[in-house]
Design an enzyme around this catalytic site. Structure first.
Site, short mmCIF file in Angstrom:
data_model
loop_
_atom_site.label_atom_id
_atom_site.label_comp_id
_atom_site.label_asym_id
_atom_site.label_seq_id
_atom_site.Cartn_x
_atom_site.Cartn_y
_atom_site.Cartn_z
N SER A 14 -28.79 -15.50 9.84
CA SER A 14 -29.40 -15.15 8.55
C SER A 14 -28.63 -15.76 7.38
O SER A 14 -29.13 -15.79 6.27
CB SER A 14 -29.43 -13.63 8.38
OG SER A 14 -28.11 -13.14 8.32
N TYR A 45 -31.07 -9.83 7.43
CA TYR A 45 -31.96 -9.47 8.53
C TYR A 45 -31.84 -7.98 8.88
O TYR A 45 -32.80 -7.35 9.28
CB TYR A 45 -31.60 -10.28 9.78
CG TYR A 45 -32.09 -11.72 9.80
CD1 TYR A 45 -32.82 -12.28 8.75
CD2 TYR A 45 -31.80 -12.52 10.91
CE1 TYR A 45 -33.25 -13.60 8.82
CE2 TYR A 45 -32.23 -13.83 10.99
CZ TYR A 45 -32.95 -14.38 9.94
OH TYR A 45 -33.38 -15.68 10.02
N GLY A 46 -30.61 -7.49 8.78
CA GLY A 46 -30.30 -6.19 9.36
C GLY A 46 -31.02 -5.01 8.74
O GLY A 46 -31.12 -3.95 9.34
N CYS A 76 -26.60 -14.66 15.79
CA CYS A 76 -26.92 -13.47 15.01
C CYS A 76 -27.30 -12.35 15.97
O CYS A 76 -28.24 -12.50 16.77
CB CYS A 76 -28.09 -13.81 14.09
SG CYS A 76 -28.70 -12.40 13.16
N CYS A 197 -21.71 -7.91 14.35
CA CYS A 197 -22.51 -8.74 13.44
C CYS A 197 -21.64 -9.96 13.18
O CYS A 197 -20.43 -9.82 12.92
CB CYS A 197 -22.81 -7.99 12.15
SG CYS A 197 -23.41 -9.03 10.80
N THR A 198 -22.24 -11.14 13.25
CA THR A 198 -21.42 -12.35 13.16
C THR A 198 -20.80 -12.56 11.77
O THR A 198 -19.89 -13.37 11.61
CB THR A 198 -22.24 -13.59 13.57
OG1 THR A 198 -23.45 -13.63 12.78
CG2 THR A 198 -22.61 -13.53 15.04
N HIS A 199 -21.29 -11.83 10.77
CA HIS A 199 -20.65 -11.90 9.45
C HIS A 199 -19.28 -11.20 9.44
O HIS A 199 -18.41 -11.57 8.65
CB HIS A 199 -21.52 -11.21 8.38
CG HIS A 199 -22.65 -12.05 7.87
ND1 HIS A 199 -23.76 -12.34 8.63
CD2 HIS A 199 -22.84 -12.67 6.67
CE1 HIS A 199 -24.60 -13.08 7.90
NE2 HIS A 199 -24.06 -13.29 6.71
N1 DGL Z 1 -25.16 -12.01 11.02
C1 DGL Z 1 -26.19 -11.19 11.46
C2 DGL Z 1 -25.87 -10.44 12.74
O1 DGL Z 1 -25.07 -10.88 13.53
C3 DGL Z 1 -26.97 -10.31 10.51
C4 DGL Z 1 -26.66 -10.20 9.07
C5 DGL Z 1 -27.85 -9.73 8.25
O2 DGL Z 1 -28.08 -8.52 8.16
O3 DGL Z 1 -28.55 -10.60 7.76
O4 DGL Z 1 -26.44 -9.40 13.02
#
Ligand code: DGL
Length: 276
Positions: A14, A45-46, A76, A197-199
Site C-alpha cells: 500500500s 489498506y488496513g 503487504c 505489517c510491513t510498515h
Molecule cells: N503494509 C501493509 C501491511 O503489511 C498495510 C499498511 C496499510 O494499512 O496500508 O499490512
C-alpha cells in the site's frame, strides 16, 4: 507467465512498508531486477475494508503481470490476507508469494508465553489470520497472543517518510504498545513482538525505545525472501552478472517513496507516477 530469466520480480504494498521486504529480497537475490509499486494513492489498506484491498490487489497484479514480471511478491500482510487466494486463482502459472504475521517463529522464541502481535485492523479481522491463530492453538505449548489493531500507524509512518516529522509515529507507537500490556522477560510480560505489517519494521527504533532491549521483534521479510528464492526454479534466476536494478513507482506521493528508498535501501532512483 514469462519464462525470461532476466525479467524483473514485481513487488507491491500500500505504500513504503514493502521496502522492508524489498531490502531482504535484494540481499537474498542480488542479481535480480525488481519493480516496486507503492499504492499510496489508495492507502491505507488496513482500515478500508477487504473489498477495497481486493480490488486494488487485483489491479496491481494485473499491471505487474502486463509488465512481464516472472514472480510477484505481495509485500503487504493486509493485501495477502484479503487477496492472495483470488490472485492465485487468477494467475495460476505465476510464482506468487505473500506475507503473513510470523506467529509460528514467535512461538519458538517466547519464554514467557506472551506474544504481542501488531497488525492492521484488516489483517487481524481476516479469515486467513483467524485460521493462522487457531492453528497455533493446536500446538503443545500454552501461548497467549495479544493482538493489537494499530489504527493510524502505517499512515503515520508513511507521512513521516515524506516530511521527516516522526512525532505522530512515536505517539501512535506509544499508544499501541501501552495498550498491549507490560513488556519484558518476567512471567506475565510480553517478551516477543510480531511486526505483522510491513510498515512497522520502519518504526522499529521507536518501538524498541518503548519496550526495551530484551524483547524480540519478528517480521517476515527474510522468510519471504527465502520463499521467493525457493519459488524461482534455477532456470528462472537472473543470468546477469551485474547487480540487480530497482524501478520504483507510486500511485501518489512519489516523494515519500523516494525519500524512504534512499533512507532504507540507499537507492537514489527516481520514482515514476502511475495513475490507475
Ligand atoms: N503494509 C501493509 C501491511 O503489511 C498495510 C499498511 C496499510 O494499512 O496500508 O499490512
Amino acid at each position: 507467465m514469462t519464462t525470461d530469466c532476466n525479467a524483473p520480480i514485481g513487488v507491491f504494498d500500500s505504500g513504503i512498508g514493502g521496502l522492508s521486504v524489498l531490502k531482504a529480497l535484494r540481499a537474498a537475490l542480488p542479481h535480480e531486477d525488481f519493480v516496486y509499486i507503492a499504492d499510496s494513492g489508495h492507502a491505507p489498506y488496513g482500515e478500508q475494508g477487504a473489498a477495497h484491498v481486493l480490488a486494488r490487489s487485483r489491479a496491481l497484479a494485473q499491471y505487474l503481470v502486463s509488465q512481464n514480471v516472472k514472480a510477484l511478491v505481495m509485500a503487504c500482510n493486509t493485501a495477502t490476507a484479503a487477496a492472495i487466494a483470488l490472485l492465485r486463482a487468477e494467475h495460476p502459472g505465476l510464482a506468487l508469494i505473500g506475507v503473513e504475521p510470523a506467529l509460528k517463529p514467535a512461538m519458538a522464541l517466547t519464554r514467557t508465553g506472551r506474544i504481542g502481535v501488531m497488525a492492521t485492523r484488516g489483517t487481524l479481522a481476516s479469515a486467513k489470520f483467524q485460521a493462522l491463530l487457531a492453528a497455533q492453538a493446536c500446538g503443545p505449548q500454552a501461548v497467549e497472543f495479544i493482538t493489537q489493531p494499530c489504527d493510524g500507524l502505517a499512515q503515520a509512518i508513511e507521512a513521516s517518510a515524506g516530511t521527516g516529522d516522526t512525532t505522530k509515529t512515536i505517539a501512535l507507537c506509544a499508544y499501541h504498545i501501552s495498550a498491549m500490556g507490560p513488556f519484558g522477560t518476567k512471567p506475565g510480560e510480553i517478551d516477543t513482538l510480531v511486526l505483522g505489517c510491513t510498515h512497522y519494521p520502519l518504526a522499529s527504533e521507536h518501538l524498541r525505545a518503548l519496550v526495551g532491549a530484551p524483547v524480540r521483534f519478528i517480521d517476515n521479510g527474510e522468510a519471504v525472501a527465502r520463499q521467493t528464492r525457493r519459488r524461482l526454479p534455477d532456470g528462472l534466476l537472473a543470468s546477469n552478472a551485474r547487480p540487480g536494478r530497482v524501478s520504483l513507482f507510486a500511485t501518489s506521493q512519489t516523494h515519500a517513496l523516494q525519500a524512504a528508498a534512499q533512507r532504507w535501501l540507499g537507492l537514489s532512483a527516481a520514482v515514476g507516477l502511475l495513475s490507475f
